[in-house]
Scaffold this motif. Sequence first.
Motif, PDB file in Angstrom:
ATOM      1  N   THR A  60      -6.050  -3.022   0.665  1.00 14.96           N
ATOM      2  CA  THR A  60      -5.362  -1.807   1.094  1.00 14.96           C
ATOM      3  C   THR A  60      -4.590  -2.105   2.384  1.00 14.96           C
ATOM      4  N   PRO A  67       3.413  11.724  13.347  1.00 15.93           N
ATOM      5  CA  PRO A  67       2.607  12.898  12.999  1.00 15.93           C
ATOM      6  C   PRO A  67       3.325  13.693  11.928  1.00 15.93           C
ATOM      7  N   ALA A  68       2.578  14.068  10.901  1.00 17.07           N
ATOM      8  CA  ALA A  68       3.207  14.628   9.720  1.00 17.07           C
ATOM      9  C   ALA A  68       3.863  15.976   9.979  1.00 17.07           C
ATOM     10  N   VAL A  80       8.745   4.467   4.260  1.00 15.79           N
ATOM     11  CA  VAL A  80       7.490   4.792   3.569  1.00 15.79           C
ATOM     12  C   VAL A  80       7.619   4.453   2.091  1.00 15.79           C
ATOM     13  N   VAL A  84       5.450   1.501   0.233  1.00 18.59           N
ATOM     14  CA  VAL A  84       4.533   1.867  -0.842  1.00 18.59           C
ATOM     15  C   VAL A  84       4.892   1.124  -2.120  1.00 18.59           C
ATOM     16  N   ASP A  93      -3.020  -0.920  -2.339  1.00 14.55           N
ATOM     17  CA  ASP A  93      -2.874   0.500  -2.077  1.00 14.55           C
ATOM     18  C   ASP A  93      -2.460   0.711  -0.637  1.00 14.55           C
ATOM     19  N   VAL A  94      -1.973   1.882  -0.362  1.00 13.89           N
ATOM     20  CA  VAL A  94      -1.502   2.187   0.987  1.00 13.89           C
ATOM     21  C   VAL A  94      -2.246   3.402   1.527  1.00 13.89           C
ATOM     22  N   LEU A  95      -2.845   3.212   2.683  1.00 13.12           N
ATOM     23  CA  LEU A  95      -3.549   4.290   3.359  1.00 13.12           C
ATOM     24  C   LEU A  95      -2.649   4.821   4.464  1.00 13.12           C
ATOM     25  N   LEU A  96      -2.411   6.118   4.425  1.00 12.18           N
ATOM     26  CA  LEU A  96      -1.499   6.721   5.388  1.00 12.18           C
ATOM     27  C   LEU A  96      -2.250   7.180   6.621  1.00 12.18           C
ATOM     28  N   PRO A  98      -1.289   9.368   9.925  1.00 13.71           N
ATOM     29  CA  PRO A  98      -0.340  10.056  10.790  1.00 13.71           C
ATOM     30  C   PRO A  98      -0.833   9.939  12.213  1.00 13.71           C
ATOM     31  N   SER A 106      -7.388   9.368  13.206  1.00 14.89           N
ATOM     32  CA  SER A 106      -7.028   8.697  11.966  1.00 14.89           C
ATOM     33  C   SER A 106      -6.689   7.228  12.219  1.00 14.89           C
ATOM     34  N   VAL A 110      -8.708   3.840  10.817  1.00 16.33           N
ATOM     35  CA  VAL A 110      -8.058   2.773  10.075  1.00 16.33           C
ATOM     36  C   VAL A 110      -8.257   1.434  10.774  1.00 16.33           C
ATOM     37  N   ARG A 115     -10.850  -0.347   7.298  1.00 15.94           N
ATOM     38  CA  ARG A 115     -10.485   0.287   6.042  1.00 15.94           C
ATOM     39  C   ARG A 115      -9.291  -0.389   5.393  1.00 15.94           C
TER      40      ARG A 115
ATOM     41  N   ALA B  48     -16.413   1.027   6.831  1.00 17.85           N
ATOM     42  CA  ALA B  48     -16.141   2.096   5.879  1.00 17.85           C
ATOM     43  C   ALA B  48     -16.589   1.740   4.464  1.00 17.85           C
ATOM     44  N   ALA B  81       3.586  15.660   3.755  1.00 13.21           N
ATOM     45  CA  ALA B  81       3.303  15.833   5.178  1.00 13.21           C
ATOM     46  C   ALA B  81       2.155  16.806   5.391  1.00 13.21           C
ATOM     47  N   VAL B  84      -1.259  15.347   4.208  1.00 14.82           N
ATOM     48  CA  VAL B  84      -1.753  14.332   5.149  1.00 14.82           C
ATOM     49  C   VAL B  84      -2.293  14.996   6.407  1.00 14.82           C
ATOM     50  N   GLU B  85      -1.541  15.967   6.857  1.00 14.26           N
ATOM     51  CA  GLU B  85      -1.942  16.702   8.050  1.00 14.26           C
ATOM     52  C   GLU B  85      -3.288  17.399   7.845  1.00 14.26           C
ATOM     53  N   ASP B  93      -8.944  10.395   5.164  1.00 10.38           N
ATOM     54  CA  ASP B  93      -7.741   9.589   5.045  1.00 10.38           C
ATOM     55  C   ASP B  93      -7.075   9.873   3.709  1.00 10.38           C
ATOM     56  N   VAL B  94      -5.835   9.483   3.614  1.00  8.00           N
ATOM     57  CA  VAL B  94      -5.079   9.730   2.386  1.00  8.00           C
ATOM     58  C   VAL B  94      -4.560   8.421   1.819  1.00  8.00           C
ATOM     59  N   LEU B  95      -4.895   8.192   0.575  1.00 12.38           N
ATOM     60  CA  LEU B  95      -4.423   6.998  -0.117  1.00 12.38           C
ATOM     61  C   LEU B  95      -3.267   7.402  -1.015  1.00 12.38           C
ATOM     62  N   ARG B 109      -6.079   2.367 -10.499  1.00 12.49           N
ATOM     63  CA  ARG B 109      -6.973   1.870  -9.448  1.00 12.49           C
ATOM     64  C   ARG B 109      -7.636   3.019  -8.718  1.00 12.49           C
ATOM     65  N   ARG B 115     -11.914   4.877  -5.567  1.00 12.37           N
ATOM     66  CA  ARG B 115     -11.420   4.630  -4.213  1.00 12.37           C
ATOM     67  C   ARG B 115     -11.280   5.913  -3.427  1.00 12.37           C
TER      68      ARG B 115
END
Lengths: 337, 337
Positions: A60, A67-68, A80, A84, A93-96, A98, A106, A110, A115, B48, B81, B84-85, B93-95, B109, B115
């Motif tokens: 990941t 900030p979102a 982004v 991605v 995978d991509v963990l976002l 903000p 957050s 990470v 993570r 994690a 946004a 995520v916020e 967290d957001v994947l 996945r 996940r």
Amino acid sequence: MNIGEIARRAGVSRSTVSYALSGKRPVTEETRRRIQAVIDELDYRPNAAARALKEGRTRTLGLVIPPASLRLTDMQLGFVASVVEAAAHADLDVLLSPSGGDHDRSFERVVSGRRVDGVILMEIRLEDARVARLQQAGLPFVTIGHTANPHGTCWVDVDYATLIARCVHHLADLGHRDIALINRSAELVAAGYGPAHRALEGFAEAVAQRGLTSTALTCGDDAPAGETCIERLREDHPEITAAVTVNEAALPGIQRGLERAGVSVPRDFSIAGVAARHWAEDFRPQLTAADVPTLEMGTSAVDLLLERIAAPDAPVRHLLLTPPISLRASTGPVPIR
Amino acid sequence: MNIGEIARRAGVSRSTVSYALSGKRPVTEETRRRIQAVIDELDYRPNAAARALKEGRTRTLGLVIPPASLRLTDMQLGFVASVVEAAAHADLDVLLSPSGGDHDRSFERVVSGRRVDGVILMEIRLEDARVARLQQAGLPFVTIGHTANPHGTCWVDVDYATLIARCVHHLADLGHRDIALINRSAELVAAGYGPAHRALEGFAEAVAQRGLTSTALTCGDDAPAGETCIERLREDHPEITAAVTVNEAALPGIQRGLERAGVSVPRDFSIAGVAARHWAEDFRPQLTAADVPTLEMGTSAVDLLLERIAAPDAPVRHLLLTPPISLRASTGPVPIR
DNA sequence: TTGTATGCGTTATCAT
DNA sequence: ATGATAACGCATACAA
């Protein structure tokens, strides 16, 4: 569903299932097929957390975004999207995350919860606490944009200084002697946002080289601000015949402001700059501009990051892109007085 | 750095460290402080993956977005946004999973590798294979938008049919008798994209109720398509005096097309619709429109998902929002012939 | 109040 | 070619 259950049903040991899946050691075609049958039937997939725990990597990547709550610009969105995309291409995978302030929950999760295998940071400030934090944590990272002291980090960026300078030279070649820079917002400049500062540098240098008179304005990152900015510019500096800009989000407002003032582009006023292609092409007339290659930048950032994860001690690499300026319809010879 | 190392340095057992951290059993203030000191010094954070493996949950939400190569619309971006916020607010967290086609590696996945604890799906089609897949996998999920058969799933959506109907009624009240619908792209309609279909339904019903004549057009999701669409509309249906639209991305082009045709809004032509506030306010004159509350929708989606994760067997809940239509400046009485 | 022991699901080492 | 087993780092039931 876990690997033990698969092993049980296939009448083999767990390690055999594991090896049948990874191919890291030979497995008889016969047993491999039996195992695969069970896997297909039960729709088994290895548990990502268990694998991450065992392997010490998460497959990941972390992507730190502004900030979102702030609306992302088209360019940020382009990053982004391309990150991605590139990550998905590498089965990552991509963990976002903000993250704006310096101590962000957050971001900390990470970074220190392991993570992710690496991080891509965007919207870099000249002095950026997050960069320091990542270095301290020893987590591989790549930045889109670069700090004031860029030698120790891995990054990809657009050469705003050179591009804006080229725009200025182009306008000077067309006879313009009074040129404005419409920069990003005052807040970003105050925060030490790299592109804004480097645009100003490039502008100042080119203007000096060509002996032009000039003025540099900041402008909020939205259409209304662009409109206001043009009003102010026309009022305070009627002698100005051309502008360069790095503020793509202000372009619709700039266009509207010029229209309302009855200024014809490029007959009465020329404008050029750096912007995502989308914004340049939606401008009327279409904007002469260096198109920020967000796709390439995001992809390169992921590539660099993967290299860095594979070889954390290899020397850092940079990528400073200078995309060509697409000559469109918004620049022309200086009007005759 | 792991919990055992912390325990060793603090001179306690691993469980004491764990309990000191979670507070799930009393720990002497003295030892708690000693432990905390070591943690602070070494900047320890629980791994994690190990925690996810033990607890059976990841503290991560999946967000399935349209394939990243397609440019996300402002509205989609608003959802991302706000999700995520809201997730960050709940320390989750957001994947991100860019998923378009039906068998997508990233999506698979996320779904079958466990996940994430739950998934938020956007850009729902009336028939959506991903919904079926999630149901089959037994993974909690919430959709932004809803399928043709919405009773079994948890979702939040805007009531496009009602909103577009209200726009039509508003225009009919102003005396307009010939009204057009500028819908989303033909591709989206063909793909069974819900908002496009429901806008058409609401349009057809309201038009029938008021006995109006009407035409429904599809239009690509970008400015140039909007411009073309207006040209076509003026040419093929000169009798039309008003339009309603759900195609926010076409608005700049619609505006340009009307301007180029010398049509004054709202004197000669009225227009209303559903769009993110941003687009409505950037339209000239500002657009009378129902503002899609992306922030509220994303937040609600996360709330619903958290409920669902906490109680997977509770009855599903829906949220069908009907935001008010903000009366701005783009609608007026029908022109006198 | 604290320590010991176990298991979560994988993969890798060692043994067969 | 395959099986048994240890280890990854954590949380918790159980024991003291």
